[in-house]
Write an enzyme that holds these catalytic residues in place. Structure first.
Site, PDB file in Angstrom:
ATOM      1  N   ASN A  45       0.804  -1.227   0.000  1.00  0.00           N
ATOM      2  CA  ASN A  45       0.000   0.000   0.000  1.00  0.00           C
ATOM      3  C   ASN A  45       0.835   1.274   0.000  1.00  0.00           C
ATOM      4  OD1 ASN A  45      -1.511  -2.082   2.210  1.00  0.00           O
ATOM      5  ND2 ASN A  45      -2.575  -1.539   0.314  1.00  0.00           N
ATOM      6  N   ILE A  80       1.068   6.922   0.125  1.00  0.00           N
ATOM      7  CA  ILE A  80       0.467   5.913   1.005  1.00  0.00           C
ATOM      8  C   ILE A  80      -1.007   5.740   0.660  1.00  0.00           C
ATOM      9  CG2 ILE A  80       0.019   5.258   3.402  1.00  0.00           C
ATOM     10  CD1 ILE A  80       2.175   7.436   4.148  1.00  0.00           C
ATOM     11  N   CYS A  81      -1.436   4.504   0.477  1.00  0.00           N
ATOM     12  CA  CYS A  81      -2.855   4.241   0.245  1.00  0.00           C
ATOM     13  C   CYS A  81      -3.497   3.877   1.578  1.00  0.00           C
ATOM     14  CB  CYS A  81      -3.037   3.114  -0.769  1.00  0.00           C
ATOM     15  SG  CYS A  81      -4.764   2.760  -1.099  1.00  0.00           S
ATOM     16  N   LEU A  82      -4.080   4.873   2.206  1.00  0.00           N
ATOM     17  CA  LEU A  82      -4.691   4.654   3.523  1.00  0.00           C
ATOM     18  C   LEU A  82      -5.970   5.486   3.533  1.00  0.00           C
ATOM     19  CD1 LEU A  82      -4.274   3.422   6.383  1.00  0.00           C
ATOM     20  CD2 LEU A  82      -3.084   5.508   7.008  1.00  0.00           C
TER      21      LEU A  82
END
Lengths: 289, 158
Positions: free
Chosen positions: B67, B75-77
Site C-alpha cells: 500500500n 500511502i494508500c490509507l
C-alpha cells in the site's frame, strides 16, 4: 496421477472463474497489472474524485448554508406533483415558514445549532442555558476520558464554548444576523459543527452498549458516520447529541401517503426546548411558526 | 511542542525547520514484521485548513509494502482521503495508523504492484524476504541514526 488430477482441478477453476461476473474478472486482471497500469488506474481514480468534488462544489454554490425565512408554500411548490406534495398542506397547519439548509451533509447539525442558539438569544434566562453550559464545560474531560487527544479537540472545544457563552450578549433583534454569520462560512462554522459531532460521538461512546445493536461497533461508527467532516446525520447521532446536551428535537417527517409523522426526541418526560425540524428523506430544514 | 508524546519512543514527530506546516515523522518498524529492524522517515505537509483537511503524507524512506508506492512513497490509507479523514486524528494517531498498516498490509488496493501480487498469490515468504531486504538496505542507516539521535537528546533533556 496426482499431478494430473490437480491440473484438472486447476482447469475446472479457470473455467469457473471465466464464467463469473465482470467484477471478479476485473479483480483477476488486476493481479497481472503492471506498475504502469496500476499508476494509470490510480490517476483515473484521482481524476474521478476531483470531478466529484467539483460537482459537490457546484451543488454547494447554488444554495446558501442557511436561507432567510422562507414561506412554506415555496417548498410545497417545489414538490409539486411529487408524492410528498400534500405533506406540506398538513405541515402548514402548524408551521408557516422555513429556513432551508444547504445539502452538504451538515444540514441537521447546522439547523439544530441555529435553532438552539436562536432560542437562547431570545430566552437568555431559560434555566436550560446554564445546564447546557455546565455540560459543555465538562465535555472536554468527557472526551479525553474516552481517549481523545487534548490537542485534537481543544480548538473546537474553545471556540464552541466561547460562542455559546457569547449568546447571552447578543441583542434579540440581531439574533438571525449573528447566527447567519456564525454558522454560514467555511471557517469557524466548520469548527462549531465539528464540535457538535464530537459531542454526539461522546454520548455514543459513553453509552456504547445502548447503541451497539443499531450501529454495530460504536467506535467504528463514530469514525465513519459522526466525526468526519460533511458526513450526514442519522437518528442515532440525533439521539446522542440531544441526550448529551439535555435538549430536544421535534422532527416532522414527510410520509409517502401525504401525511406528516412527528417524531419527538426524547419521546416523553421532557418539557424543555425542542428544535423544530422538517425531514424529507436525506435532508433536514428548520421550521418556524 | 506538546505534539510529541514523550512517552512514545516508536513515533518521533517534529516540525521541519520550525515550519509548523511541514512535519517529519520517524516511525520504528513494528515488532514481528519484516520492518522490525528499521526506522522509516515520513513527510507531512499541512495546509491552512488542517485539521479539517487531512495532511499530505508520504514515506521518505523507501519501503516495500503493497500500500506504499515504491518510487514516490505515496500511502494508500483511507483516512488520508478527505472523505474519510476526521479532525479527531492527530499526526501522532495518523502515525499509529501507518504503523498498523505496516503490520496489516492490504493487498486488495495495492500501490506497489509487485508486492501486492506476491501477497495475492499467497507467497508470503517472497513478500517478507523482499520487505526485509529493503528494510536493511534503506531503513537501517540514516533514518535509524537520526531516530537514535533524537531519542538520546530527549533523554539528556530529562
Amino acid at each position: 496421477m496426482e499431478n494430473n488430477s490437480s491440473d484438472q482441478q486447476q482447469q475446472q477453476q479457470d473455467q469457473n472463474s471465466s464464467s463469473q461476473g465482470a467484477g471478479e474478472q476485473g479483480q483477476d486482471q488486476r493481479v497481472t497489472m503492471t506498475q504502469e497500469q496500476l499508476d494509470e488506474f490510480q490517476t483515473q481514480i484521482k481524476l474521478n474524485e476531483d470531478y466529484q468534488n467539483q460537482l459537490k462544489q457546484e451543488i454547494e454554490e447554488q444554495m446558501p448554508f442557511i436561507s432567510e425565512l422562507t414561506e412554506l408554500s415555496v417548498l410545497k411548490h417545489e414538490y409539486q406533483d411529487n408524492k410528498f406534495e400534500l405533506c406540506f398542506d398538513q405541515l402548514a397547519t402548524r408551521y408557516s415558514k422555513v429556513r432551508r439548509l444547504r445539502r452538504d451533509g451538515n444540514c441537521f447539525y447546522r439547523a439544530f445549532l441555529f435553532q438552539v442558539f436562536e432560542h437562547f438569544i431570545h430566552n437568555p434566562e431559560d434555566p436550560q442555558y446554564e445546564q447546557i453550559l455546565k455540560v459543555l464545560v465538562g465535555s472536554k474531560k468527557d472526551l479525553m476520558d474516552l481517549g481523545y487527544d487534548e490537542i485534537a479537540i481543544e480548538d473546537f472545544y474553545d471556540l464552541f464554548l466561547d460562542e455559546f457563552k457569547k449568546l447571552k450578549t447578543i441583542a434579540k433583534a440581531k439574533a438571525a444576523e449573528h447566527l447567519l454569520k456564525l454558522l454560514c462560512n467555511k471557517e469557524e462554522a466548520v469548527y462549531i459543527i465539528m464540535f457538535a459531532r464530537f459531542l454526539a460521538a461522546c454520548y455514543l461512546k459513553q453509552n456504547a452498549i445502548m447503541f451497539e445493536g443499531f450501529v454495530g461497533d460504536v467506535a467504528q461508527f463514530c469514525m465513519r458516520e459522526v466525526e468526519q467532516v460533511d458526513v450526514e446525520c442519522d437518528q442515532p447521532q440525533i439521539i446522542a447529541i440531544t441526550n448529551y446536551l439535555g435538549l430536544g428535537v421535534e422532527i416532522n417527517s414527510v410520509r409517502a401517503d401525504g401525511g406528516i409523522e412527528v417524531i419527538n426526541l426524547p419521546e416523553e418526560g421532557y418539557s424543555g426546548f425542542r428544535a423544530k425540524l422538517l425531514f424529507v428523506p436525506g435532508h433536514y430544514d428548520a421550521l418556524y411558526q | 511542542m506538546a505534539l510529541n508524546n514523550a512517552k512514545d519512543t516508536d513515533i518521533l514527530l517534529q516540525p521541519v525547520n520550525d515550519n509548523l506546516f511541514h512535519w517529519q515523522g520517524l516511525i520504528k518498524g513494528p515488532p514481528e514484521t519484516s520492518f522490525e529492524k528499521g526506522w522509516f522517515k515520513l513527510d507531512f505537509q499541512i495546509d491552512q485548513n488542517y485539521p479539517i483537511n487531512p495532511p499530505k503524507a508520504k514515506f521518505i524512506t523507501r519501503i516495500f509494502h503493497p500500500n506504499i508506492h515504491f518510487e514516490t512513497g505515496e500511502i494508500c490509507l483511507d483516512i488520508l482521503k478527505p472523505q474519510h479523514w476526521s479532525p479527531a486524528w492527530t499526526l501522532e494517531s495518523l502515525c499509529r495508523a501507518i504503523v498498523n498498516l505496516l503490520v496489516n498490509p492490504n493487498a486488495d488496493s495495492p500501490l506497489n504492484c509487485d508486492c501486492g501480487n506476491q501477497i495475492r498469490a499467497g507467497d508470503m515468504l517472497a513478500y517478507r524476504t523482499m520487505a526485509y531486504m529493503y528494510t536493511v538496505e534503506f531503513a537501517c542507516e540514516e533514518s535509524k541514526e537520526e531516530a537514535e539521535m533524537i531519542l538520546m537528546q530527549r533523554k539528556l533533556q530529562e
